[in-house]
Design a protein around this motif. Structure first.
Motif, short mmCIF file in Angstrom:
data_model
loop_
_atom_site.label_atom_id
_atom_site.label_comp_id
_atom_site.label_asym_id
_atom_site.label_seq_id
_atom_site.Cartn_x
_atom_site.Cartn_y
_atom_site.Cartn_z
N PHE A 224 -5.90 -6.62 8.69
CA PHE A 224 -4.62 -7.16 8.24
C PHE A 224 -4.80 -8.56 7.64
O PHE A 224 -4.28 -8.86 6.55
CB PHE A 224 -3.65 -7.19 9.42
N MET A 226 -7.49 -9.77 6.35
CA MET A 226 -8.22 -9.64 5.10
C MET A 226 -7.26 -9.25 3.97
O MET A 226 -7.36 -9.77 2.85
CB MET A 226 -9.31 -8.58 5.26
N MET A 227 -6.31 -8.35 4.28
CA MET A 227 -5.31 -7.96 3.28
C MET A 227 -4.46 -9.17 2.86
O MET A 227 -4.10 -9.31 1.70
CB MET A 227 -4.38 -6.88 3.84
N ARG A 229 -5.44 -12.24 2.75
CA ARG A 229 -6.23 -13.04 1.80
C ARG A 229 -6.31 -12.35 0.44
O ARG A 229 -6.38 -13.00 -0.59
CB ARG A 229 -7.62 -13.30 2.38
N ALA A 230 -6.28 -11.01 0.48
CA ALA A 230 -6.28 -10.26 -0.78
C ALA A 230 -4.98 -10.53 -1.55
O ALA A 230 -4.98 -10.65 -2.77
CB ALA A 230 -6.44 -8.77 -0.51
#
Lengths: 398, 252
Positions: A224, A226-227, A229-230
């Motif tokens: 989550f 990482m998403m 930051r995406a």
């Protein structure tokens, strides 16, 4: 440890150790000495350190990871505070239900604000959140006076009858407690001139901060996170990779709103009163400054930034002209007055000037915040050490 | 019946007819190139296929299901991936994270609240990401920040991000636009390799005839929003209509 990588586990342990020993660490100077005014180890200030630390940790989950700059987070702090005090007025003066209630109400409120504000991004998102916060402030100040107490705010009075508690005596002001123990109760330790105060309220807040910090680490290291930051990096690619950025951003917004509500509830738990000024836009701005100063997107930075600002607000602002005269007393008369005149604008009521200059220096030279400064010093020291080590190994060969 | 069926698609921008009754069928497991002079409607068609534009009329079906009115992420979840003219990657993230993200999207769908799980515990996803990076020869660059890669590596990374999802249809929008000759050759080689290794359908929109003729099995020539001819590369080369459409544009 607790499902964390060893590096993160160590960081958590470090923060836990610092938080638990704060009453000692923050009081490095003996009582009554000239430097004792720089001591920060008194309960009221330590509570502020950790509570605003929680606020900054939560804000960082939104701003540091997704890059969405909310300019209205003080609204969630305020809503959490009002929710907490109403829980105390109506149900019980125990802080646990009121803090839980504060988190829930702030979460629901941030869901509404986030759902609407996230229709736009960038500066328009910031302006929308700012508008919501100022509306909340104005409403709390005027129209909603029956709920918010308007300008005077709310306290627990003897006319309030919490469902589970016995009635207060006439004229008595209600204080929050944890199963009967007051938040103000402290243990004083005198040690050869040093004085350390171990305060229950501080330790409650510190434990809550450590739990919040732990969850923040989990979020940072999760898919989550990482998403999120995406979302900051490239929403177009996210869309074409089969991901919907909107619910991720909204979830981050609600989580950070709940952190703010938690901080608001804790503020009430420590000092049982609320006023609308808690939601004023400068309060929202302060949160942004805390996170950027400490280092947005880092784990430790926001806590550090919050601590720095609260330290300045409470310590530097207390230095007055006569203290300055004392510092420069060793100089000849004319020079003493000159030095006092030079330094005076930066202390006392002028602490904002010092903070402003420091903020500018950090933003210009350390865009990664104080944390980046620490890393730079760390790598410089390591390099220096390596050079020394190399020197000592090459010398015998000569 | 192809995997992608475009029937009677029209799209107007004000007075301009960008797509004029486009009928096109892309057969499964082929490389199909769509070429045409500037303003022929290639990009409009591509944007219709990925859900960025909705046509005024007509139907587009992928594997029997209509894709019209769906969001780009929904269309991706159906099995269509897209490579952009300038590589669209997560510049602030590491190469490894860049390929992990589409893996998660494939496994967990468009949104999942996996905030308490740890990335380090996702061994299956990590393995998938490592395999695809090895496939495009980028395993040793896995810890690099994506924005610091060379242009060619960015292109490889974007391909890897698409391929890791095992798409059934890969859309390529001028994959060699603005590339130096050597990079173009590398990209062609990469695409050929992908085509040989995987049974994947590719639709390429391309300007560069060299690329088109070295990759495509079928070619559709688009002019003024309408498909002019569709045939094999060999037949397209000498086709008089194509010469006419390209007159002054390029040597065919």
């Amino acid at each position: 440890m607790f499902g964390l990588e060893s590096k993160d586990g160590k960081l958590l342990l470090l923060v836990a150790a610092l938080a638990l020993l704060a009453p000692v660490i923050l009081n490095p100077f003996p009582e009554g000495s000239a430097m004792s005014q720089f001591n920060a180890g008194y309960p009221d200030l330590m509570q502020r350190f950790v509570i605003f630390g929680i606020l900054a940790i939560g804000f960082n989950i939104l701003f540091g990871l997704t890059g969405y700059l909310s300019f209205g987070h003080a609204a969630f702090l305020g809503v959490g505070s009002y929710a907490a005090i109403w829980s105390m007025k109506l149900v019980t003066m125990n802080i646990i239900p009121s803090i839980i209630f504060a988190v829930i109400v702030a979460g629901v409120f941030s869901l509404v604000v986030g759902y609407i504000s996230l229709r736009r991004s960038g500066i328009y998102f910031s302006i929308l959140t700012l508008a919501f916060a100022q509306m909340s402030y104005s409403l709390a100040y005027s129209v909603l006076t029956p709920i918010t107490g308007g300008e005077t705010g709310l306290q627990i009075k003897s006319t309030d009858t919490p469902l589970l508690d016995k009635a207060l005596e006439a004229g008595e002001i209600g204080r929050a407690n944890l199963f009967g123990y007051g938040m103000g109760s402290s243990y004083q330790l005198e040690l050869a001139g040093w004085q350390f105060t171990f305060n229950l309220g501080y330790y409650v807040a510190a434990v809550v901060m450590l739990i919040s910090f732990y969850f923040a680490i989990r979020i940072f290291r999760s898919p989550f996170g990482m998403m999120l930051r995406a979302v900051k990096s490239n929403q177009q690619r996210m869309n074409y990779a089969g991901l919907s950025p909107k619910p991720y951003t909204l979830a981050a917004f609600v989580i950070s709103g709940m952190y703010a509500g938690l901080a608001g509830g804790l503020l009430v738990a420590m000092d049982t009163q609320v006023g609308p000024e808690r939601m004023f836009w400068t309060a929202s701005g302060e949160i942004v400054i805390m996170v950027i100063l400490g280092g947005a997107g880092t784990l430790l930075g926001p806590v550090l930034g919050a601590g720095f600002i609260k330290y300045f607000e409470n310590i530097i602002s207390k230095i007055n002209e006569s203290i300055l005269q004392g510092w420069f007393a060793f100089l000849p008369d004319g020079l003493q007055d000159f030095m006092v005149a030079v330094v005076y604008p930066f202390i006392g009521k002028g602490w904002h000037l010092t903070l402003g200059i420091m903020f500018m220096l950090v933003v210009i030279f350390l865009p990664g915040g104080l944390i980046q400064g620490g890393q730079k010093i760390g790598s410089w020291l390591r390099r220096k050490k390596n050079v020394v080590a190399k020197d000592s190994t090459t010398k015998p060969a000569e | 019946m192809g995997i992608l069926e475009i029937k009677g698609v029209n799209k107007r921008f004000g007075g301009l007819k960008a797509l004029d009754d486009v009928n096109l069928s892309i057969a499964e497991n082929t490389t199909h190139a769509i070429i045409g002079p500037n303003g022929a409607g290639k990009s409009t068609l591509l944007n219709v296929l990925v859900g960025k534009l909705i046509p005024d009329s007509g139907s587009v079906t992928f594997d029997g299901q209509s894709i019209l009115g769906r969001q780009p992420h929904e269309i991706n979840q159906m099995g269509i991936s897209r490579v952009f003219q300038t590589p669209e990657i997560f510049g602030d993230l590491s190469v490894f994270e860049n390929v992990m993200i589409p893996c998660f999207a494939k496994r967990d769908g468009a949104f999942r609240m996996h905030a308490y799980e740890s990335i380090f515990a996702e061994k299956a996803i990590q393995q998938q990401a490592e395999e695809i990076l090895a496939d495009v020869n980028m395993l040793e660059k896995r810890h690099m920040i994506a924005s610091s890669l060379s242009r060619g590596d960015k292109r490889r990374l974007e391909m890897a991000m698409c391929l890791v999802q095992n798409p059934r249809l890969l859309l390529l929008d001028e994959p060699t636009a603005g590339m130096a000759r050597a990079d173009t050759q590398n990209t062609i080689a990469l695409l050929k390799e992908i085509r040989e290794k995987r049974s994947i359908t590719m639709a390429i929109i391309e300007h560069d005839m060299n690329v088109v003729f070295s990759l495509a099995e079928r070619i559709t020539v688009l002019a003024q929003g309408t498909p002019l001819v569709e045939d094999t590369p060999d037949n397209i080369k000498g086709h008089p209509k194509v010469r006419e459409a390209y007159l002054g544009e390029a040597q065919v």
